[in-house]
Design a protein around this motif. Structure first.
Motif, mmCIF file in Angstrom:
data_model
loop_
_atom_site.group_PDB
_atom_site.id
_atom_site.type_symbol
_atom_site.label_atom_id
_atom_site.label_comp_id
_atom_site.label_asym_id
_atom_site.label_seq_id
_atom_site.Cartn_x
_atom_site.Cartn_y
_atom_site.Cartn_z
ATOM 1 N N GLU A 1 0.820 -1.308 0.074
ATOM 2 C CA GLU A 1 -0.057 -0.149 0.123
ATOM 3 C C GLU A 1 0.724 1.401 -0.053
ATOM 4 O OE1 GLU A 1 -0.568 -2.574 1.991
ATOM 5 O OE2 GLU A 1 -2.626 -3.327 1.426
ATOM 6 N N ASP B 1 -3.572 4.222 -0.923
ATOM 7 C CA ASP B 1 -4.399 3.230 -0.455
ATOM 8 C C ASP B 1 -4.943 3.183 0.837
ATOM 9 O OD1 ASP B 1 -4.191 1.439 -3.074
ATOM 10 O OD2 ASP B 1 -1.968 1.705 -2.297
ATOM 11 N N ARG B 2 -4.499 3.746 1.631
ATOM 12 C CA ARG B 2 -4.554 4.209 3.092
ATOM 13 C C ARG B 2 -4.221 5.278 3.478
ATOM 14 N NH1 ARG B 2 -6.401 -0.397 2.106
ATOM 15 N NH2 ARG B 2 -5.840 -2.266 2.918
ATOM 16 N N ARG C 1 -7.779 6.225 -3.331
ATOM 17 C CA ARG C 1 -8.069 5.349 -4.243
ATOM 18 C C ARG C 1 -9.136 4.540 -4.004
ATOM 19 N NH1 ARG C 1 -2.177 3.340 -4.572
ATOM 20 N NH2 ARG C 1 -1.336 5.095 -6.029
ATOM 21 N N GLY D 1 -9.713 1.980 -1.204
ATOM 22 C CA GLY D 1 -8.940 2.215 -0.158
ATOM 23 C C GLY D 1 -9.789 2.459 1.248
#
Ligand SMILES: C[S@@+](CC[C@H](N)C(=O)[O-])C[C@H]1O[C@@H](n2cnc3c(N)ncnc32)[C@H](O)[C@@H]1O
Length: 303
Positions: free
Chosen positions: A73, A141-142, A167, A170
């Motif tokens: 990520e 993503d995070r 994203r 995410g």
């Protein structure tokens, strides 16, 4: 640990009595210049939260469960502070990347130093969490905002920006407390202020009332289709007043007593406040064996 371990009718009653309904706000400049112009507050708080916890699972263990990292990520940490959390997450992001953003250059430099030399690429950005203009759409993503959202001036803009840079698929993790978290500390603090006949505007408890674990979900739902609340509890137990007093005095200047500079409050005032708080804590230790500080904390997981 279940809720019943720490939540008791006596604590509920105490919360009603101790925690004022009105919150207050810090200015961004206060956060930057007063509380995070060095790492002292973060260092003391992180030490105490870990060394005196009774929950076997640490805050970072809870976050690792929440974030469900695969190792690949791209992670953005808003208000990353001195990099305490990132240091633990880094081994779980071997093929990913870390971006730490903070408004205060001193703590950001400490984070950079802490993660220096690690294989995961790291980027450090000085800025406010409500202006992510330098970050591209759909680039993470995070995204995390841990114990920092109460400092952010424009919450709506912050959440819109997080949505933009996150994203599809995410997760945005926002970790914060309920306003009645650590209320035993507020109780001894307010009792001491009361005994000193202190000005009434000092009885203001916590800035977290603007956005807390109890009231934050509806705002987040405007930006995220799924908002899950994951809570955990802990109880700090002190058998010696010294570490508690370090924790209490460092926290926004004596539990927010003087969160903004205040010419009415001189060192004599704070010396008496400390003395009175310490005596109550010592009395509780003598009678019960320990002084407890009960924490109600957790994360919103937004998708
Ligand atoms: C209590 S610390 C939490 C640090 C870290 N997230 C942790 O959990 O250890 C709050 C952090 O938020 C930062 N901060 C305050 N206002 C901010 C803002 N508007 N934008 C970004 N960071 C901010 C402070 O400088 C500080 O490092």
């Amino acid at each position: 640990m279940t809720n019943s371990d720490f939540r008791t009718p006596a604590l509920d009653a105490l919360a009603q009595q101790v925690i004022p309904a009105e919150h207050f706000e810090f200015s961004a400049e206060t956060a930057k210049q007063r509380f995070f112009n060095d790492t002292r507050m973060l260092d003391v708080k992180q030490w105490v939260h870990n060394a005196f916890r009774t929950n076997p699972k640490s805050m970072v263990d809870h976050m690792l469960d929440n974030l469900a990292l695969t190792g690949r990520e791209d992670l953005l940490d808003l208000g990353c502070g001195n990099g305490f959390v990132l240091e633990y997450l880094r081994p779980h992001l071997c093929e990913g990347s870390i971006t730490g953003l903070d408004i205060a250059p001193a703590v950001l430099a400490a984070a950079q130093e802490r993660l220096h030399g690690t294989a995961t690429p790291c980027t450090w950005i000085e800025g406010s969490a409500d202006d992510l203009a330098q970050l591209s759409d759909d680039s993470f993503d995070r995204v995390m905002a841990n114990y920092m959202i109460h400092y952010v001036p424009d919450l709506e803009r912050c959440f819109a920006e997080v949505r933009r840079v996150l994203r599809d698929g995410g997760v945005f993790q926002l970790t914060t407390d309920r306003t009645d978290s650590m209320l035993e500390m507020y109780q001894v603090h307010f009792a001491a202020l009361d005994a000193m006949d202190a000005p009434k505007d000092l009885f203001k408890a916590t800035p977290k009332g603007r956005f807390s674990l109890a009231n934050g979900a509806p705002t987040l739902r405007k930006y995220f289709s799924v908002v899950e609340t994951v809570t955990w509890q802990d109880q700090l137990r002190f058998t010696d007043p010294d570490p508690f007093m370090r924790f209490y005095t460092v926290g926004h200047n004596h539990c927010c007593a003087s969160s903004e500079p205040d010419p009415r409050l001189d060192e004599k005032f704070f010396a008496e406040l400390r003395d009175r708080v310490r005596r109550q804590v010592q009395q509780e230790i003598d009678e019960r064996g320990y002084f407890a500080v009960t924490k109600f904390t957790g994360s919103f997981l937004c998708r």
